[in-house]
Scaffold this motif. Sequence first.
Motif, short mmCIF file in Angstrom:
data_model
loop_
_atom_site.label_atom_id
_atom_site.label_comp_id
_atom_site.label_asym_id
_atom_site.label_seq_id
_atom_site.Cartn_x
_atom_site.Cartn_y
_atom_site.Cartn_z
N VAL A 33 -32.80 11.19 -29.36
CA VAL A 33 -33.90 12.03 -29.82
C VAL A 33 -33.44 12.99 -30.92
O VAL A 33 -34.00 13.03 -32.02
N ASP A 34 -32.40 13.78 -30.62
CA ASP A 34 -32.01 14.88 -31.51
C ASP A 34 -31.09 14.46 -32.65
O ASP A 34 -30.88 15.25 -33.58
N TRP A 35 -30.56 13.26 -32.60
CA TRP A 35 -29.80 12.77 -33.74
C TRP A 35 -30.48 11.59 -34.42
O TRP A 35 -30.96 11.70 -35.54
N GLU A 36 -30.61 10.47 -33.70
CA GLU A 36 -31.21 9.29 -34.31
C GLU A 36 -32.66 9.54 -34.71
O GLU A 36 -33.10 9.11 -35.79
N GLY A 37 -33.40 10.24 -33.86
CA GLY A 37 -34.79 10.55 -34.18
C GLY A 37 -34.92 11.46 -35.39
O GLY A 37 -35.77 11.25 -36.26
N GLN A 55 -35.22 10.78 -43.19
CA GLN A 55 -35.31 9.65 -44.11
C GLN A 55 -36.75 9.33 -44.46
O GLN A 55 -37.07 9.00 -45.61
N ALA A 56 -37.66 9.47 -43.48
CA ALA A 56 -39.08 9.22 -43.73
C ALA A 56 -39.66 10.28 -44.66
O ALA A 56 -40.48 9.98 -45.53
N LEU A 57 -39.22 11.53 -44.51
CA LEU A 57 -39.70 12.61 -45.38
C LEU A 57 -39.30 12.32 -46.83
O LEU A 57 -40.11 12.50 -47.75
N ARG A 101 -25.48 20.85 -35.40
CA ARG A 101 -24.60 21.12 -36.55
C ARG A 101 -24.57 19.94 -37.51
O ARG A 101 -24.69 20.11 -38.74
N CYS A 102 -24.44 18.75 -36.96
CA CYS A 102 -24.41 17.56 -37.80
C CYS A 102 -25.74 17.34 -38.52
O CYS A 102 -25.78 16.91 -39.68
N PRO A 120 -39.70 5.13 -35.73
CA PRO A 120 -39.82 5.46 -37.16
C PRO A 120 -41.11 4.99 -37.81
O PRO A 120 -41.66 5.70 -38.66
N LYS A 121 -41.60 3.82 -37.43
CA LYS A 121 -42.82 3.30 -38.06
C LYS A 121 -44.03 4.19 -37.79
O LYS A 121 -44.96 4.25 -38.60
#
Length: 325
Positions: A85-89, A95-97, A126-127, A55-56
């Motif tokens: 990758v596809d969820w947590e990332g 959130q960063a946006l 989907r989530c 994230p940083k």
Amino acid sequence: MKILILGATGTLGRQIVRRALDENYEVRCLVRSYNRASFLKEWGAELIGGNLCQPKSLIPALEGVDAVIDASTSRPTDSLSIKQVDWEGKVSLIQALVAQGVERFIFFSFLNAEKYPQVPLLEIKRCTELFIAESGLKYTILKPCGFLQGLIGQYAVPILDKQSVWVPGQGTAIAYMDTQDIAKFAVRALSVPETENKSFPVVGPRAWDANEIIRMCERLSGEKAKVTRTNINLLRIFRQFTRSFQWGWNIADRLAFAEVLASGQPLTTSMDEVYPVFSINPEEITTLESYLQEYYTRIMKKIKQIEYEQAKSGKTTSKNKPLFF
């Protein structure tokens, strides 16, 4: 407008970069390897190092950016899982946006993802759609179901090389679309307010099953295909086996996608209401027939050229040895 593109070295991502540059957008690409992405810099894109799962590293990449197009996804060979990758990332990215005030976001999901909760990647898609809708971003979600580019390695090359073509026992017809055409929709969404906070399918003119594609490849190549049909039950057993080992988690999650391909439920939908919104002429969309015709025309010309040069030099080529790839 300055845009950040994720997944820029991928099959779809590179076409988005090229399209955005052609339309005079200022393009920045988040990359994990500068060497692997050097061709993007040659095209005119700015490269910045970073990783979706760190994230940083996203903060400097988002500085001065007006919009983000996310074409990234996990790969079977990645050390990180689909969930990472596809969820947590993606959650970290969204959130960063929001934190950086980047309002416009283009995301790629999958057609009818909500119908396959048993497939990890599609359930995550989907989530993620729901998370985006609740984020406050001005988003557009595009839902393809298959790329024409994938048919070359799956059908065209094996048939020319006299190798087996592996297809599901009970196939699913899929409305494949050229990634260049999908890129048109992604970039066009940036300038069309009517696409904000909405989801759209992006699929080809019609759905094709494996048998139809094989017959077309046979006709265009002049070769007879060697078809091997996979048993979905054996794939399920192998998937359970790979789930028993950490190294096999990604493979197992990808194998779950075989359930979609063997469902027998066509992956297609009408695009009649989509084209007018994006001001795209459906007549300009590449068909599967024209795509394969162009490929075989180019490759057969190359084969004849190689054979001619070998004949001149007195060399011969084994019939079982591929002339290309």
